[in-house]
Write an enzyme that holds these catalytic residues in place. Sequence first.
Site, mmCIF file in Angstrom:
data_model
loop_
_atom_site.group_PDB
_atom_site.id
_atom_site.type_symbol
_atom_site.label_atom_id
_atom_site.label_comp_id
_atom_site.label_asym_id
_atom_site.label_seq_id
_atom_site.Cartn_x
_atom_site.Cartn_y
_atom_site.Cartn_z
ATOM 1 N N GLN A 102 0.846 -1.192 0.000
ATOM 2 C CA GLN A 102 0.000 0.000 0.000
ATOM 3 C C GLN A 102 0.885 1.247 0.000
ATOM 4 O O GLN A 102 0.392 2.350 -0.149
ATOM 5 C CB GLN A 102 -0.883 0.038 1.245
ATOM 6 C CG GLN A 102 -1.797 -1.147 1.404
ATOM 7 C CD GLN A 102 -2.472 -1.145 2.764
ATOM 8 O OE1 GLN A 102 -3.552 -0.613 2.940
ATOM 9 N NE2 GLN A 102 -1.803 -1.735 3.738
ATOM 10 N N VAL A 104 3.650 4.072 -1.009
ATOM 11 C CA VAL A 104 3.900 4.805 -2.260
ATOM 12 C C VAL A 104 5.333 5.335 -2.307
ATOM 13 O O VAL A 104 5.691 6.092 -3.189
ATOM 14 C CB VAL A 104 2.895 5.972 -2.399
ATOM 15 C CG1 VAL A 104 1.477 5.445 -2.502
ATOM 16 C CG2 VAL A 104 3.005 6.963 -1.236
ATOM 17 N N ASP A 105 6.174 4.877 -1.329
ATOM 18 C CA ASP A 105 7.514 5.472 -1.164
ATOM 19 C C ASP A 105 8.603 4.801 -1.993
ATOM 20 O O ASP A 105 9.731 5.274 -2.032
ATOM 21 C CB ASP A 105 7.905 5.462 0.330
ATOM 22 C CG ASP A 105 7.803 4.063 0.950
ATOM 23 O OD1 ASP A 105 7.389 3.960 2.117
ATOM 24 O OD2 ASP A 105 8.131 3.062 0.262
ATOM 25 N N HIS A 120 -1.290 1.337 -4.440
ATOM 26 C CA HIS A 120 -1.711 2.725 -4.271
ATOM 27 C C HIS A 120 -0.815 3.701 -5.015
ATOM 28 O O HIS A 120 -0.818 4.889 -4.726
ATOM 29 C CB HIS A 120 -1.759 3.092 -2.781
ATOM 30 C CG HIS A 120 -2.803 2.311 -2.025
ATOM 31 N ND1 HIS A 120 -2.801 2.200 -0.659
ATOM 32 C CD2 HIS A 120 -3.863 1.588 -2.453
ATOM 33 C CE1 HIS A 120 -3.836 1.451 -0.278
ATOM 34 N NE2 HIS A 120 -4.485 1.063 -1.356
ATOM 35 N N CYS A 131 -4.918 14.913 -18.894
ATOM 36 C CA CYS A 131 -4.704 14.007 -20.032
ATOM 37 C C CYS A 131 -3.938 12.750 -19.641
ATOM 38 O O CYS A 131 -3.788 11.828 -20.440
ATOM 39 C CB CYS A 131 -3.972 14.739 -21.159
ATOM 40 S SG CYS A 131 -2.225 15.067 -20.806
ATOM 41 N N THR A 189 0.563 -2.755 8.775
ATOM 42 C CA THR A 189 -0.653 -2.116 8.291
ATOM 43 C C THR A 189 -1.767 -2.273 9.314
ATOM 44 O O THR A 189 -1.922 -3.305 9.946
ATOM 45 C CB THR A 189 -1.109 -2.669 6.924
ATOM 46 O OG1 THR A 189 -2.305 -2.002 6.519
ATOM 47 C CG2 THR A 189 -1.330 -4.177 6.971
HETATM 48 C C1 BV8 Z 1 -11.420 2.108 -3.941
HETATM 49 C C2 BV8 Z 1 -2.137 6.622 -1.417
HETATM 50 C C3 BV8 Z 1 -13.182 1.732 -5.514
HETATM 51 C C4 BV8 Z 1 -2.273 8.088 -1.162
HETATM 52 C C5 BV8 Z 1 -3.785 5.535 0.035
HETATM 53 C C6 BV8 Z 1 -14.767 -1.060 0.677
HETATM 54 C C7 BV8 Z 1 -14.450 -1.362 -0.646
HETATM 55 C C8 BV8 Z 1 -13.916 -0.390 -1.470
HETATM 56 C C9 BV8 Z 1 -13.651 0.900 -0.976
HETATM 57 C C10 BV8 Z 1 -13.958 1.168 0.332
HETATM 58 C C11 BV8 Z 1 -14.508 0.214 1.151
HETATM 59 N N1 BV8 Z 1 -14.708 0.778 2.353
HETATM 60 C C12 BV8 Z 1 -14.269 2.054 2.353
HETATM 61 C C13 BV8 Z 1 -13.823 2.329 1.124
HETATM 62 C C14 BV8 Z 1 -13.302 3.618 0.712
HETATM 63 C C15 BV8 Z 1 -11.805 3.746 0.958
HETATM 64 C C16 BV8 Z 1 -11.367 3.245 2.306
HETATM 65 O O1 BV8 Z 1 -10.844 2.146 2.445
HETATM 66 N N2 BV8 Z 1 -11.540 4.069 3.327
HETATM 67 C C17 BV8 Z 1 -11.069 3.696 4.653
HETATM 68 C C18 BV8 Z 1 -10.488 4.938 5.333
HETATM 69 C C19 BV8 Z 1 -12.220 3.077 5.404
HETATM 70 N N3 BV8 Z 1 -11.066 3.046 -0.081
HETATM 71 C C20 BV8 Z 1 -10.810 3.696 -1.222
HETATM 72 O O2 BV8 Z 1 -11.245 4.813 -1.475
HETATM 73 C C21 BV8 Z 1 -9.943 2.979 -2.243
HETATM 74 N N4 BV8 Z 1 -10.581 3.068 -3.535
HETATM 75 O O3 BV8 Z 1 -11.728 1.192 -3.249
HETATM 76 O O4 BV8 Z 1 -11.908 2.285 -5.258
HETATM 77 C C22 BV8 Z 1 -14.113 2.864 -5.231
HETATM 78 C C23 BV8 Z 1 -14.114 3.931 -6.128
HETATM 79 C C24 BV8 Z 1 -15.022 4.978 -5.893
HETATM 80 C C25 BV8 Z 1 -15.869 4.964 -4.763
HETATM 81 C C26 BV8 Z 1 -15.800 3.880 -3.848
HETATM 82 C C27 BV8 Z 1 -14.911 2.839 -4.078
HETATM 83 C C28 BV8 Z 1 -8.599 3.688 -2.375
HETATM 84 C C29 BV8 Z 1 -7.788 3.503 -1.118
HETATM 85 C C30 BV8 Z 1 -6.346 4.020 -1.361
HETATM 86 C C31 BV8 Z 1 -6.139 5.340 -0.672
HETATM 87 N N5 BV8 Z 1 -4.737 5.773 -0.829
HETATM 88 N N6 BV8 Z 1 -2.515 5.873 -0.205
HETATM 89 C C32 BV8 Z 1 -1.221 8.591 -0.207
HETATM 90 O O5 BV8 Z 1 -0.345 7.812 0.233
HETATM 91 O O6 BV8 Z 1 -1.276 9.798 0.085
HETATM 92 S S1 BV8 Z 1 -4.174 4.711 1.444
HETATM 93 C C33 BV8 Z 1 -3.013 5.032 2.631
HETATM 94 O O7 BV8 Z 1 -3.488 4.313 3.771
HETATM 95 C C34 BV8 Z 1 -1.614 4.489 2.403
HETATM 96 O O8 BV8 Z 1 -1.467 3.742 1.216
HETATM 97 C C35 BV8 Z 1 -1.431 3.600 3.614
HETATM 98 O O9 BV8 Z 1 -0.533 2.591 3.405
HETATM 99 C C36 BV8 Z 1 -2.801 3.083 3.713
HETATM 100 C C37 BV8 Z 1 -3.252 2.248 4.825
HETATM 101 O O10 BV8 Z 1 -2.704 2.686 5.976
HETATM 102 P P1 BV8 Z 1 -1.560 1.736 6.598
HETATM 103 O O11 BV8 Z 1 -0.536 1.472 5.573
HETATM 104 O O12 BV8 Z 1 -2.190 0.578 7.234
HETATM 105 O O13 BV8 Z 1 -0.949 2.717 7.591
HETATM 106 P P2 BV8 Z 1 -1.528 3.017 8.998
HETATM 107 O O14 BV8 Z 1 -0.876 4.264 9.423
HETATM 108 O O15 BV8 Z 1 -3.011 2.911 8.960
HETATM 109 O O16 BV8 Z 1 -1.026 1.798 9.890
HETATM 110 C C38 BV8 Z 1 0.337 1.628 10.081
HETATM 111 C C39 BV8 Z 1 0.459 0.412 10.974
HETATM 112 O O17 BV8 Z 1 1.850 0.166 11.134
HETATM 113 C C40 BV8 Z 1 -0.124 0.620 12.356
HETATM 114 O O18 BV8 Z 1 -0.971 -0.479 12.667
HETATM 115 C C41 BV8 Z 1 1.106 0.621 13.284
HETATM 116 O O19 BV8 Z 1 0.853 -0.077 14.493
HETATM 117 C C42 BV8 Z 1 2.108 -0.135 12.487
HETATM 118 N N7 BV8 Z 1 3.503 0.248 12.709
HETATM 119 C C43 BV8 Z 1 3.991 1.480 12.974
HETATM 120 N N8 BV8 Z 1 5.341 1.402 13.088
HETATM 121 C C44 BV8 Z 1 5.689 0.099 12.860
HETATM 122 C C45 BV8 Z 1 4.518 -0.633 12.622
HETATM 123 N N9 BV8 Z 1 4.516 -1.957 12.371
HETATM 124 C C46 BV8 Z 1 5.718 -2.575 12.356
HETATM 125 N N10 BV8 Z 1 6.896 -1.943 12.569
HETATM 126 C C47 BV8 Z 1 6.917 -0.618 12.824
HETATM 127 N N11 BV8 Z 1 8.091 0.006 13.045
#
Ligand code: BV8
Length: 247
Positions: A102, A104-105, A120, A131, A189
């Site tokens: 997920q 993008v880095d 992503h 375009c 994640t």
């Molecule tokens: C879509 C790019 C169809 C941008 C990102 C069901 C089905 C389909 C869609 C949905 C659905 N339910 C809801 C949706 C809508 C939405 C969604 O999921 N919303 C969420 C908030 C509920 N999904 C979408 O919109 C997706 N599109 O499905 O298209 C569609 C089309 C139109 C209308 C409807 C549907 C698109 C989703 C992509 C969004 N873009 N990134 C950018 O980077 O700016 S997502 C973004 O969040 C990043 O990619 C990131 O990776 C991702 C998820 O977050 P995590 O990676 O999990 O990061 P997070 O901070 O949450 O967690 C980090 C974890 O690491 C923590 O648990 C922590 O404890 C742990 N951690 C920390 N340090 C460490 C560690 N673990 C190990 N070692 C460490 N050192």
Amino acid sequence: MINFPADLLQLLKKAERIAVLTGAGVSQESGLRTFRDEQEGFWTQYKPEDLATPEAFERNPKLVWDWYAFRRETARAANPNPGHFALAQIENHVPEFTLITQNVDGLHRAAGSVNVLELHGNITRVLCSKCGEYAQTWGDDSTSVPVCALCGGLLRPDVVWFGESLPQAELQKAVNATRACQIFFSIGTSGVVQPAASLARAAHANGATLIEVNADPTPLTPSVDFAFHGKSGEILPALVNAVWGAD
Ligand code: BV8
């Protein structure tokens, strides 16, 4: 010292097909903020979910462009950490290995991972919001968003925003690898963003062994076969060493 269960080590040693889903946590030890982390400096006042949308770009393209320019430079300055390198090592030991990210880095490829699916997008790529033409260079005039040399449309980062569809080819390959794998890792994640987060459960439903490596428990934790809570940059190298010995 992490004690890995003997049955897990056996499973990994003889595995032919492994799929991995990574999230922002894998890059945390490279100094990149996760989506759950407080943003830094000027960006503290914003929530990522409020900036990573087409609506935000429509409403205030400069603000969104600047946030991505800041993150692009931060990502460019970051280096892979031991967790990234450990995943590249696992790929060398397993006949069929798919790294679904997920993030993008671009740090997985920088660490040597080859079969990487960027669900992503990639923050270092820029394209025209009108375009779709990719831009290799663009002005860095601090007062406005750069425009496309071909059509004059506003440039944007090549990432998938909330509400945008994922790249179909990558998603299909990720689903295929999820269906085929014997072992699925969910690493760094929170497992909340869909449809990426659904892959772990799909693999498990298909009979794969599900392993979580994450700093904190997640909604997936109760469903996994093995959970290791801690830093991926520590757990993954220790796991590689335990299964395949120090390379
Ligand atoms: C879509 C790019 C169809 C941008 C990102 C069901 C089905 C389909 C869609 C949905 C659905 N339910 C809801 C949706 C809508 C939405 C969604 O999921 N919303 C969420 C908030 C509920 N999904 C979408 O919109 C997706 N599109 O499905 O298209 C569609 C089309 C139109 C209308 C409807 C549907 C698109 C989703 C992509 C969004 N873009 N990134 C950018 O980077 O700016 S997502 C973004 O969040 C990043 O990619 C990131 O990776 C991702 C998820 O977050 P995590 O990676 O999990 O990061 P997070 O901070 O949450 O967690 C980090 C974890 O690491 C923590 O648990 C922590 O404890 C742990 N951690 C920390 N340090 C460490 C560690 N673990 C190990 N070692 C460490 N050192």
